[in-house]
Every structure is written in C-alpha cells, then in structure tokens.
Design an enzyme around this catalytic site. Structure first.
Site, PDB file in Angstrom:
ATOM      1  N   ARG A 181      -2.850  -9.708 -20.327  1.00  0.00           N
ATOM      2  CA  ARG A 181      -3.842  -9.522 -21.390  1.00  0.00           C
ATOM      3  C   ARG A 181      -3.412  -8.493 -22.429  1.00  0.00           C
ATOM      4  NH1 ARG A 181      -7.763  -6.160 -20.752  1.00  0.00           N
ATOM      5  NH2 ARG A 181      -9.394  -7.665 -21.227  1.00  0.00           N
ATOM      6  N   PRO A 224       0.812  -1.222   0.000  1.00  0.00           N
ATOM      7  CA  PRO A 224       0.000   0.000   0.000  1.00  0.00           C
ATOM      8  C   PRO A 224       0.850   1.278   0.000  1.00  0.00           C
ATOM      9  CG  PRO A 224      -0.702  -1.511   1.743  1.00  0.00           C
ATOM     10  CD  PRO A 224       0.594  -2.026   1.217  1.00  0.00           C
ATOM     11  N   ASP A 284      -9.951  -1.995 -27.551  1.00  0.00           N
ATOM     12  CA  ASP A 284      -9.524  -0.920 -28.449  1.00  0.00           C
ATOM     13  C   ASP A 284     -10.593   0.140 -28.684  1.00  0.00           C
ATOM     14  OD1 ASP A 284      -7.670  -3.206 -30.585  1.00  0.00           O
ATOM     15  OD2 ASP A 284      -7.154  -2.223 -28.707  1.00  0.00           O
ATOM     16  N   GLU A 292       3.648  -7.763   8.674  1.00  0.00           N
ATOM     17  CA  GLU A 292       3.695  -6.295   8.579  1.00  0.00           C
ATOM     18  C   GLU A 292       4.466  -5.835   7.354  1.00  0.00           C
ATOM     19  OE1 GLU A 292       1.714  -4.719  10.787  1.00  0.00           O
ATOM     20  OE2 GLU A 292       1.379  -6.821  11.327  1.00  0.00           O
TER      21      GLU A 292
END
Ligand code: 4HQ
Length: 257
Positions: A154, A89, A169, A116
């Site tokens: 992908r 994060p 697209d 942690e």
C-alpha cells in the site's frame, strides 16, 4: 515490486494478498507475487522437507537443502538482488518505519517456516533479516508474510487512490513519534444525530483548518492514552503540545462532546 514466497503453502499467502488494495496493485502490475514450494525441491520418494531436532524435543525442523534450493530458484527467476526475510517471533518487531524502508526495495523473498521453524544454518547462510509481526505464536510464517505484503504494497507509488492516501498522509512523520505514525482519530459518517450519540460539531461545520486541528488533537490524545510507548511527549512540537493539553483539558475535545 516483486515478492517471492517460500512456503509449504504458497497459495495461502497468494490468496491472502489477492483482494482489495493489494489485489488491485497486482492487477495494475505494481506488485507481482511468486510462490515456491520447498517440497518441489525435496529429494527422494517421500520428498521430505523436515526432520526431528538434534538434541531431542517435540516437533520437527525444516531441512536446509529443500529451502536452499527453493530460495536459489527464486533468486534465479529475476536478476534484481533480493532482500531475504524470515518471518519469526525471534525477529525484530515490524513497525511502519521498517515497512517504509522495505517498500523502497525492488524485490523481497519471504521465507515462511512451519513446525518448530527452520534449521539455523539456513538462516545464517541465506537470510538478510528476521522479522516478527508481534509477540504471539502462530502455526506458520504465511500470515506474517501476508501482513508484510499488505503493509508494503500500500506504500508503493500508484497503489492507493487519492481518497485512500488522504488518511495515510493526515498525520505527518515526526521525530517524536516512533515509526512516524500516530493512532488514527475517530471517524463518523451519517447520520449526524443518532440515539447512540451525535457527531462532534466541529466535523459538521466545514472549517477545514479547525477539523484538521481537531483530528490531530484526537490522534495525539488517543496515542498518548492508549500507546504511550509510541510517542516521546518531551519531543513534541509546541503546536502538538498545545493540542495535547487541549485534549487532556477535555471533555470539550473528546469525541461525542
Ligand atoms: N511464527 N511473527 C513459528 C510466528 C511469527 C510471528 C512464524 C510461528 C514462524 C516457525 N512469525 N514459525 N509472530 O509466530 O512472525
């Protein structure tokens, strides 16, 4: 593309990236994945991979040495230079623009933390980039790694079939659009008339230019409504501004109308 995953649960990432489009990419040999468990590089009878944090406090911190040995083993398994990503994060938020850049690399090593997190010295010495998949707290970096693998795979040449890449697209990258992506337009399939509502007439008509215009209008309108942070309206092309004005003039431009 080769992706190495450093994790206490390497099979977790492997399984997440084993189905559908990404699974098929691997079957086609367009993507290979290799797991490395720091536990296999840990010393002693207990094979410790973590220890208590200096300064006190709750939780455990992943040790430098088992992670460093696992990363070294992964690097040595292939001569191509590897871009090392730590999922956390504290990293920069992943977006489609960064996904596109990462998809051009020959290989990545994804470092997944538990507890942690990992000793900061390991990050400084071995990690090229820290990436976050969103502002929420997970219990490990494995799901974020699987998210990154999916998003990157992908975009590799030959992974999507023609029918799948058409959606990809339909909304071109644009300087006004953050990361070059718009939210998708609404989709409909059979039946055209239903108790829950009818499919917008324009989609049933077969006028492909008009359908493309309607879809872009919906994509622009919904993006500005739901995610105004993604588009700088002042930088839109005159054609897009017109479409957006049409959407806002609704309800004729809105779905179901
Ligand atoms: N974690 N985006 C804590 C995340 C996360 C995220 C991964 C939990 C790292 C140590 N990673 N570990 N959000 O929440 O990437």
């Amino acid at each position: 593309m080769r992706i190495d995953v450093i994790s206490l649960f390497p099979e977790f990432v492997d399984a997440c990236a084993g189905f559908g489009v990404v699974g098929r990419a691997r079957e086609r040999g367009l993507l290979s994945m290799h797991g490395w468990n720091p536990r296999d590089y840990a010393e002693g009878n207990y094979r410790r991979v973590d220890d208590r944090p200096f300064g006190g406090g709750p939780g455990m911190v992943m040790l430098v040495d088992p992670l460093r040995a696992a990363i070294a083993a992964a690097r040595e398994a292939d001569p191509q230079p590897a871009h090392v990503v730590y999922l956390s994060p504290q990293g920069r938020l992943l977006d489609q623009a960064r996904v596109r850049e990462l998809a051009a690399l020959p290989r990545m090593i994804l470092l997944c933390g538990r507890y942690e997190g990992v000793d900061e010295r390991l990050i400084t010495a071995e990690v090229d980039e820290e990436l976050s998949i969103g502002d929420y707290v997970l219990s490990g970096g494995e799901l974020p790694a699987a998210v990154l693998v999916d998003a990157v795979a992908r975009l590799r040449e030959g992974v999507l079939n023609d029918a799948e890449s058409a959606t990809q697209d339909s909304f071109e990258a644009d300087a006004a659009i953050e990361g070059g992506v718009l939210l998708d337009c609404p989709h409909y399939t059979r039946p055209p008339r239903h108790a829950l509502g009818d499919v917008p007439e324009v989609l049933l008509g077969g006028n492909h230019a008009e359908i493309a215009r309607w879809r872009r209008m919906q994509a622009l309108g919904r993006t500005l409504e739901r995610r105004p942070d993604l588009v700088d309206e002042t930088r839109l092309s005159p054609a897009d501004r017109k479409l957006l004005a049409g959407y806002r003039a609704g309800p004729a431009g809105k779905p179901g109308a």
